[in-house]
Design a protein around this motif. Sequence first.
Motif, PDB file in Angstrom:
ATOM      1  N   UNK A  47      98.374 135.690 112.591  1.00 38.06           N
ATOM      2  CA  UNK A  47      99.842 135.780 112.537  1.00 38.06           C
ATOM      3  C   UNK A  47     100.421 134.603 111.744  1.00 38.06           C
ATOM      4  N   UNK A  48      99.896 133.412 111.993  1.00 35.65           N
ATOM      5  CA  UNK A  48     100.372 132.232 111.257  1.00 35.65           C
ATOM      6  C   UNK A  48     100.042 132.374 109.779  1.00 35.65           C
ATOM      7  N   UNK A  49      98.821 132.842 109.464  1.00 35.83           N
ATOM      8  CA  UNK A  49      98.423 133.002 108.066  1.00 35.83           C
ATOM      9  C   UNK A  49      99.339 133.998 107.357  1.00 35.83           C
ATOM     10  N   UNK A  50      99.632 135.103 108.014  1.00 32.92           N
ATOM     11  CA  UNK A  50     100.525 136.122 107.449  1.00 32.92           C
ATOM     12  C   UNK A  50     101.908 135.529 107.177  1.00 32.92           C
ATOM     13  N   UNK A  51     102.398 134.781 108.151  1.00 27.90           N
ATOM     14  CA  UNK A  51     103.753 134.230 108.032  1.00 27.90           C
ATOM     15  C   UNK A  51     103.825 133.168 106.942  1.00 27.90           C
ATOM     16  N   UNK A  52     102.854 132.246 106.954  1.00 28.22           N
ATOM     17  CA  UNK A  52     102.868 131.156 105.981  1.00 28.22           C
ATOM     18  C   UNK A  52     102.738 131.683 104.556  1.00 28.22           C
ATOM     19  N   UNK A  53     101.856 132.687 104.383  1.00 27.15           N
ATOM     20  CA  UNK A  53     101.604 133.202 103.032  1.00 27.15           C
ATOM     21  C   UNK A  53     102.545 134.348 102.652  1.00 27.15           C
ATOM     22  N   UNK A  54     103.431 134.692 103.590  1.00 19.51           N
ATOM     23  CA  UNK A  54     104.422 135.752 103.304  1.00 19.51           C
ATOM     24  C   UNK A  54     103.718 137.017 102.812  1.00 19.51           C
ATOM     25  N   UNK A  56     101.897 140.907 103.966  1.00 19.64           N
ATOM     26  CA  UNK A  56     101.973 141.930 105.017  1.00 19.64           C
ATOM     27  C   UNK A  56     100.698 142.048 105.851  1.00 19.64           C
ATOM     28  N   UNK A  57      99.596 141.585 105.305  1.00 19.86           N
ATOM     29  CA  UNK A  57      98.309 141.758 105.998  1.00 19.86           C
ATOM     30  C   UNK A  57      97.539 140.441 106.023  1.00 19.86           C
ATOM     31  N   UNK A  58      96.938 140.160 107.203  1.00 18.08           N
ATOM     32  CA  UNK A  58      96.044 138.991 107.337  1.00 18.08           C
ATOM     33  C   UNK A  58      94.868 139.402 108.223  1.00 18.08           C
ATOM     34  N   UNK A  59      93.687 138.920 107.840  1.00 18.43           N
ATOM     35  CA  UNK A  59      92.457 139.337 108.550  1.00 18.43           C
ATOM     36  C   UNK A  59      91.528 138.151 108.773  1.00 18.43           C
ATOM     37  N   UNK A  69      83.579 143.174 109.549  1.00 19.82           N
ATOM     38  CA  UNK A  69      84.249 143.480 110.818  1.00 19.82           C
ATOM     39  C   UNK A  69      85.345 142.461 111.039  1.00 19.82           C
ATOM     40  N   UNK A  70      86.474 142.941 111.545  1.00 21.23           N
ATOM     41  CA  UNK A  70      87.647 142.081 111.684  1.00 21.23           C
ATOM     42  C   UNK A  70      87.790 141.612 113.134  1.00 21.23           C
ATOM     43  N   UNK A  71      87.605 140.315 113.334  1.00 20.28           N
ATOM     44  CA  UNK A  71      87.789 139.743 114.663  1.00 20.28           C
ATOM     45  C   UNK A  71      89.260 139.782 115.053  1.00 20.28           C
ATOM     46  N   UNK A  72      90.151 139.581 114.091  1.00 19.41           N
ATOM     47  CA  UNK A  72      91.595 139.686 114.336  1.00 19.41           C
ATOM     48  C   UNK A  72      92.232 140.259 113.072  1.00 19.41           C
ATOM     49  N   UNK A  73      93.313 141.008 113.242  1.00 19.11           N
ATOM     50  CA  UNK A  73      93.957 141.630 112.087  1.00 19.11           C
ATOM     51  C   UNK A  73      95.428 141.877 112.392  1.00 19.11           C
ATOM     52  N   UNK A 139      85.648 135.375 105.961  1.00 20.96           N
ATOM     53  CA  UNK A 139      86.851 134.824 105.343  1.00 20.96           C
ATOM     54  C   UNK A 139      88.064 135.013 106.258  1.00 20.96           C
ATOM     55  N   UNK A 140      89.003 134.058 106.178  1.00 19.99           N
ATOM     56  CA  UNK A 140      90.355 134.269 106.685  1.00 19.99           C
ATOM     57  C   UNK A 140      91.191 134.622 105.455  1.00 19.99           C
ATOM     58  N   UNK A 141      91.657 135.865 105.362  1.00 19.79           N
ATOM     59  CA  UNK A 141      92.281 136.315 104.122  1.00 19.79           C
ATOM     60  C   UNK A 141      93.660 136.920 104.378  1.00 19.79           C
ATOM     61  N   UNK A 142      94.457 136.914 103.323  1.00 21.49           N
ATOM     62  CA  UNK A 142      95.752 137.595 103.337  1.00 21.49           C
ATOM     63  C   UNK A 142      95.759 138.588 102.177  1.00 21.49           C
TER      64      UNK A 142
END
Length: 506
Positions: A47-54, A56-59, A69-73, A139-142
Motif C-alpha cells: 500500500x505504501x509503495x503504491x501510494x508513494x509511486x502513485x 495503481x498496482x503494487x506487488x 507468486x504474490x505474497x501481497x498485492x 521483487x517489490x514492484x509497482x
Amino acid sequence: MAYGDITRSPAASGEAQSAREQQRLDALAEYEVLDSEAEQAFDEIVFIAKTVCNAPTALISLVERDRQWFKARVGLDACQTPIEQSVCAHGMHSTELLVIPDLTADARTRDNALVTAKDGVRFYAGAPLVTPAGVVIGMLCVLDGVPRPGGLDPTQKRILKALAGQVVDQLELRKSLRAAAREVEQHRSQTEVLRNASKRLQLAEEAGNVGAFELNIDTRMVKVSPEFCRIYGFDNVETIHGGAIGDRRKIPADKRVEESSMADPDRQVVEEYEIIRANDGAVRWVEMRARYVPPENGAAPAFVGIVTDVTEQHAVNEEIAHRLKNTLALVQAVAGHTLRDIPDPGPVREFNRRVAALATAHDLLLRRSRSSGRLQELARSVFSKLGIDQRVTMLGHDCEMGSRPVLTLSMILHELGTNAMKYGALSVPDGTVELNACIEAGEDEAPWLILRWCETGGPPAREPASKGLGTRLIERGIDPEGKVDMRFGEDGFGLTLSAPMANLAK
C-alpha cells in the motif's frame, strides 16, 4: 524464447544461472512463505509503495521456478502468474532497481501476455528482494497502465528500495519466529517425554521398592526420589541434609563408604544396614548400591546410588540361618555320637571345626539379602571364630564374591588359620600373619584376584609328608580355573591363591 525465463537470460552463462536459480529456490524454501495466507505487515508495504509511486498496482512478487507468486498485492486480482508472464524474473540477476518506462518498447517484455492484453501494463519499476546471504528471491514492484518516460524520481526509488528491505526483514522475522516456535514445541515435547519418563521411572521405583539418591559430597545435601523418602519415612521432599539420613540409621553413616568408593571410582559399593523410619519408628533393613562420581565441568563430587528395602528378605534369611544352624548342630551331634569310641579325639575336633567354618560362611551369606559376601568380612568372621583376628593383618583390595567362592574360601581360610596355630607363625607368641588381596591383570588382560598369605616370626615351614583333607582343600584353590602356589621355607609358610574375578562373582 519465452520472456521472463531467467535461466535463458543472456546476462549470464547457463551454469551460473542454474546455480543462482537453485540458491533462490533454497532461500524461498527456508522462508516457508509460498502459498501462505495474507499478512498485514506485507499488505501495508505494498500500500505504501503504491501510494508513494502513485501507481495503481503494487506487488510483492516471489519468483519460483515455473511461476511468480504474490505474497501481497494491491490493484491485481490474480495471486500468481506463469513464469513466462513475469517481468520481475528479469531482475533476478541484479541487486539494482529494474525500471522499464515502456514495456511495449522493450524487447524483453513487448510480447508478454500481460503487456499485449487489452488495457495491459505499460510501466514497471521493481526493487529486488535481497536476502542477508545476497540471494535475490523476488521483487517489490509497482505497475502502471501508461508509460512513464521519466520512470521514478530519486525519492520514489529510495523509498521503493527501502520498502524492499522491509519485506526481507519481515521474511527474516517470520523465519525466526517459526524457528523459535519449533524450539518451544520441541522443548515442550522433550519436557513431556521427560515428564512421562519420570513418571514411568517413579512407577518402576515403587514397583521395585527402589529409591534413588545423589549426595553432594561438598555440601552434604542429598537429592532423593519419592520412593527413597517412603523407605526412610520422610515427607515427600526433593532434598535432605545428609545428617538427617545418618540420624535414621542404627548403624551410623560415616565417611568410610565414601572414602572407599573415592579410592576406587570404578567399584560399586554395596552395603546393608538397619534404619529407623522417621514417620513410625519402625526398624527396617536397607541395601545400598552406590558409586563415586568425580567432579566434572564445575560440578561437585557426588555419591550416587539406590537403596532397597530388604527387610522381608532379611527375615527369611534369618529363618533359614536359624534352621541351617540347627541342622549343622544336629550333624555335629550325630558325628560326635558315631565317632565317640575313636581313641584319638583330634579328627572329631577337626570335623567340628570345619563344620563351624561352613556355618560361618553360611551365616555371612544369609545376613545379606543377596547370595554374595565380601572378602574381608568373611576373613574377619573366620579368624574371629578361631580367636586369631588380632594377629592376622588384612591389607589390600576388598571385593564382592558369589556364594560358591565364599564357601570355598571360608574352608581354605579356616585350614590356613588352624595350621598356623598348630605348626606355623601363630604357634609362637611373636608370630604374625599377613593376608593381602589385590587385583591384577591376568594373561588374557582380564582382572584376577591375587590373595597372598604370608607367615613371619614362626618356626620354619616343612612340606607335610602326606596330604590330609586340609592340604587338599588348599590345593584345589578358590576356583577350578585359578592357581595355587604354596611355599615352605625357613622364614615360614607362604601361599598365593589366584582366580579370575569373573568366576568369583558367580
